[in-house]
Design an enzyme around this catalytic site. Structure first.
Site, PDB file in Angstrom:
ATOM      1  N   GLY A 111      13.605  40.252 -27.194  1.00 40.76           N
ATOM      2  CA  GLY A 111      13.016  39.637 -26.001  1.00 40.76           C
ATOM      3  C   GLY A 111      11.864  38.723 -26.367  1.00 40.76           C
ATOM      4  O   GLY A 111      11.792  38.211 -27.494  1.00 40.76           O
ATOM      5  N   GLY A 116       6.998  42.064 -26.641  1.00 42.21           N
ATOM      6  CA  GLY A 116       6.943  42.771 -27.925  1.00 42.21           C
ATOM      7  C   GLY A 116       5.543  43.316 -28.193  1.00 42.21           C
ATOM      8  O   GLY A 116       5.381  44.434 -28.693  1.00 42.21           O
ATOM      9  N   GLU A 133      13.235  41.575 -32.336  1.00 41.93           N
ATOM     10  CA  GLU A 133      13.794  40.223 -32.498  1.00 41.93           C
ATOM     11  C   GLU A 133      13.268  39.405 -31.342  1.00 41.93           C
ATOM     12  O   GLU A 133      13.608  39.667 -30.190  1.00 41.93           O
ATOM     13  CB  GLU A 133      15.325  40.277 -32.453  1.00 41.93           C
ATOM     14  CG  GLU A 133      15.938  41.100 -33.557  1.00 41.93           C
ATOM     15  CD  GLU A 133      15.602  40.573 -34.929  1.00 41.93           C
ATOM     16  OE1 GLU A 133      15.579  39.339 -35.118  1.00 41.93           O
ATOM     17  OE2 GLU A 133      15.346  41.392 -35.824  1.00 41.93           O
ATOM     18  N   GLU A 265       7.764  28.286 -26.756  1.00 46.98           N
ATOM     19  CA  GLU A 265       9.204  28.380 -26.467  1.00 46.98           C
ATOM     20  C   GLU A 265       9.429  28.105 -24.978  1.00 46.98           C
ATOM     21  O   GLU A 265       8.949  28.850 -24.129  1.00 46.98           O
ATOM     22  CB  GLU A 265       9.704  29.785 -26.811  1.00 46.98           C
ATOM     23  CG  GLU A 265      11.206  29.922 -26.662  1.00 46.98           C
ATOM     24  CD  GLU A 265      11.686  31.356 -26.886  1.00 46.98           C
ATOM     25  OE1 GLU A 265      10.998  32.304 -26.450  1.00 46.98           O
ATOM     26  OE2 GLU A 265      12.760  31.513 -27.495  1.00 46.98           O
TER      27      GLU A 265
HETATM   28  P1  NAD Z   1      11.624  39.744 -21.852  1.00 53.64           P
HETATM   29  O1  NAD Z   1      10.757  40.095 -23.000  1.00 53.64           O
HETATM   30  O2  NAD Z   1      10.969  39.299 -20.599  1.00 53.64           O
HETATM   31  O3  NAD Z   1      12.565  40.982 -21.454  1.00 53.64           O
HETATM   32  C1  NAD Z   1      13.396  41.591 -22.424  1.00 53.64           C
HETATM   33  C2  NAD Z   1      13.682  43.032 -22.017  1.00 53.64           C
HETATM   34  O4  NAD Z   1      12.453  43.757 -22.021  1.00 53.64           O
HETATM   35  C3  NAD Z   1      14.258  43.175 -20.611  1.00 53.64           C
HETATM   36  O5  NAD Z   1      15.237  44.194 -20.600  1.00 53.64           O
HETATM   37  C4  NAD Z   1      13.043  43.608 -19.795  1.00 53.64           C
HETATM   38  O6  NAD Z   1      13.387  44.366 -18.655  1.00 53.64           O
HETATM   39  C5  NAD Z   1      12.289  44.455 -20.801  1.00 53.64           C
HETATM   40  N1  NAD Z   1      10.837  44.565 -20.545  1.00 53.64           N
HETATM   41  C6  NAD Z   1      10.019  43.686 -19.930  1.00 53.64           C
HETATM   42  N2  NAD Z   1       8.761  44.157 -19.877  1.00 53.64           N
HETATM   43  C7  NAD Z   1       8.772  45.370 -20.484  1.00 53.64           C
HETATM   44  C8  NAD Z   1       7.763  46.358 -20.754  1.00 53.64           C
HETATM   45  N3  NAD Z   1       6.512  46.192 -20.374  1.00 53.64           N
HETATM   46  N4  NAD Z   1       8.141  47.470 -21.420  1.00 53.64           N
HETATM   47  C9  NAD Z   1       9.418  47.654 -21.807  1.00 53.64           C
HETATM   48  N5  NAD Z   1      10.420  46.761 -21.562  1.00 53.64           N
HETATM   49  C10 NAD Z   1      10.097  45.632 -20.910  1.00 53.64           C
HETATM   50  O7  NAD Z   1      12.626  38.623 -22.388  1.00 53.64           O
HETATM   51  P2  NAD Z   1      13.740  37.831 -21.571  1.00 53.64           P
HETATM   52  O8  NAD Z   1      13.085  36.792 -20.726  1.00 53.64           O
HETATM   53  O9  NAD Z   1      14.694  38.768 -20.958  1.00 53.64           O
HETATM   54  O10 NAD Z   1      14.518  37.108 -22.774  1.00 53.64           O
HETATM   55  C11 NAD Z   1      14.174  35.880 -23.322  1.00 53.64           C
HETATM   56  C12 NAD Z   1      13.482  36.041 -24.657  1.00 53.64           C
HETATM   57  O11 NAD Z   1      14.313  36.767 -25.576  1.00 53.64           O
HETATM   58  C13 NAD Z   1      13.210  34.698 -25.348  1.00 53.64           C
HETATM   59  O12 NAD Z   1      11.934  34.709 -25.908  1.00 53.64           O
HETATM   60  C14 NAD Z   1      14.267  34.646 -26.429  1.00 53.64           C
HETATM   61  O13 NAD Z   1      13.953  33.807 -27.532  1.00 53.64           O
HETATM   62  C15 NAD Z   1      14.367  36.083 -26.828  1.00 53.64           C
HETATM   63  N6  NAD Z   1      15.622  36.364 -27.532  1.00 53.64           N
HETATM   64  C16 NAD Z   1      15.571  36.608 -28.879  1.00 53.64           C
HETATM   65  C17 NAD Z   1      16.740  36.841 -29.585  1.00 53.64           C
HETATM   66  C18 NAD Z   1      16.706  37.111 -31.085  1.00 53.64           C
HETATM   67  O14 NAD Z   1      17.700  37.552 -31.626  1.00 53.64           O
HETATM   68  N7  NAD Z   1      15.608  36.843 -31.760  1.00 53.64           N
HETATM   69  C19 NAD Z   1      17.966  36.851 -28.902  1.00 53.64           C
HETATM   70  C20 NAD Z   1      17.975  36.599 -27.540  1.00 53.64           C
HETATM   71  C21 NAD Z   1      16.785  36.356 -26.851  1.00 53.64           C
END
Ligand code: NAD
Length: 371
Positions: A111, A116, A133, A265
């Site tokens: 995410g 993270g 990741e 990003e």
């Molecule tokens: P996000 O970080 O907002 O959410 C990702 C997941 O985390 C979701 O399931 C969300 O419900 C959960 N989440 C959110 N807040 C949380 C918390 N406080 N505690 C625990 N879980 C929580 O990311 P997004 O908007 O869903 O995805 C886009 C991001 O993911 C971009 O930055 C993209 O580059 C990245 N991404 C990376 C890869 C990789 O392999 N490096 C692959 C796909 C996407």
């Protein structure tokens, strides 16, 4: 993979047998983003389960259905009850509760880096292991000896496929000064001809952004880029005659490394074109960024390709195209792009098992004691 996981035997001393076992960690909390939800689920689940763990899996609240279908399939093929557990919910509630739960042995997350950072906070409570990741800001370095036809197609698909909602989207195009005008003209020609509309109509190249609030984020970045002096060549608005999320492919020229559009990003269809005059400057600009997920190099000089591949700070480098994920090849993120390895064989075992050293004395002598 499950029956290929092996320990080791160390030949250290003649009267001692030392073994290393690889054991399942226990319960993995796996949390994935909304883009490519099926692929991202598979990438997380396959190695976790193959290493003998159970998983509590939380898909994104924006794309929860494919994980549920995956769970149905797991049941159908006979995975024992309780091995794969799907929970749905909002990140700040369900996700947060999951990573803080004392029964979790490891967190595996994909995410945004901001999320993270919150997980690192949660992980420190039980000293849990964490694999992350995160986002990217992929640079594509185009040298004068690059095959331009190939480069133009790859640059367009690299940033506009899935409307840039891809972690490795090629959002920074670094072009040699000499070729700048030709590259920009050809990019514009291609971009103008992209058909956008109903994503279920296969004749369209492009569909729409995933949510209205994400369109707002993209718009904010675009306005900021204009305010900081980047030159918008195309796009920057929604498709005429539509409402909702049909944000158009957008290209900025004259982007400088210090501008927000070159550093953060966007996760949208926004390409930044930048120029360089020599190899050293190209590497400097490419590395002048907080992310290090992936980079592309375009040149027909093999020595240069490898020299630059070694100098770039990114976990995955594609030379003259390619660069797709492969299950047996580990990928790491440099800098803000992650911690630990995704995929790979030894790396996956390392990420999803514990190591136990067993030291067995064969000595017939008594333990010495000072008389
Ligand atoms: P996000 O970080 O907002 O959410 C990702 C997941 O985390 C979701 O399931 C969300 O419900 C959960 N989440 C959110 N807040 C949380 C918390 N406080 N505690 C625990 N879980 C929580 O990311 P997004 O908007 O869903 O995805 C886009 C991001 O993911 C971009 O930055 C993209 O580059 C990245 N991404 C990376 C890869 C990789 O392999 N490096 C692959 C796909 C996407």
């Amino acid at each position: 993979m499950p029956d290929k996981i092996a320990g080791k035997c160390y030949g250290t001393l003649p009267d001692n047998v030392t073994m290393q076992f690889r054991e399942p960690m226990g319960v993995i909390a796996s949390i994935v983003p909304w883009n490519f939800p099926f692929t991202n689920s598979a990438i997380k689940l396959a190695p976790s389960l193959a290493c003998g763990n159970t998983v509590v899996f939380k898909p994104s609240e924006l794309s929860p259905l494919s994980a549920l279908m995956l769970a149905e399939m797991a049941e159908e093929v006979g995975l024992p009850p309780g091995v794969l557990n799907i929970i749905n919910g909002i990140g700040a509630e369900a996700g947060n509760a999951l990573v803080r739960h004392p029964g979790i042995d490891k967190i595996a997350f994909t995410g945004r880096h901001q999320t993270g950072a919150l997980m690192l906070e949660a992980a420190k409570v039980g000293m849990k292991g964490i694999l992350m990741e995160l986002g990217g800001k992929t640079p594509s370095l185009v040298f004068p000896d690059a095959p331009l036809d190939h480069v133009i197609n790859a640059a367009i698909t690299g940033i506009f496929m899935n409307l840039g909602q891809v972690c490795v989207a090629g959002s920074r195009l670094l072009v040699h000064q000499k070729q700048h005008d030709e590259v920009v003209e050809r990019l514009l020609q291609k971009a103008k001809n992209l058909r956008q509309g109903d994503p279920t109509d296969a004749s369209n190249h492009l569909g729409c952004i995933a949510t209205p609030s994400h369109v707002n984020t993209i718009e904010t970045y675009v306005e900021k880029a204009k305010g900081e002096g980047a030159r918008m060549l195309i796009g920057g608005d929604r498709l005429k005659g539509t409402t909702g999320c049909f944000y158009r492919p957008t290209i900025f020229d004259g982007v400088k490394p210090g501008m927000t559009i070159a550093r953060e990003e966007v996760f949208g269809p926004v390409l930044s074109v930048m120029t360089f005059t020599d190899e050293a400057e190209a590497v400097r600009i490419a590395n002048d960024c907080d992310f290090g997920l992936m980079a592309n190099i375009w040149t027909s000089d093999g020595g240069r390709a490898l020299r630059i591949a070694r100098a770039l700070k990114a976990g995955r480098i594609a030379i003259n195209g390619g660069g797709a994920l492969r299950a047996n090849v580990p990928v790491y993120g440099y800098k803000l792009s992650g911690i630990g390895a995704e995929l790979g064989f030894e790396e996956a075992i390392h990420e999803y098992t514990n190591s136990k050293a067993v030291l067995y004395s064969l000595s017939t002598e008594k333990t010495p004691w000072p008389e």
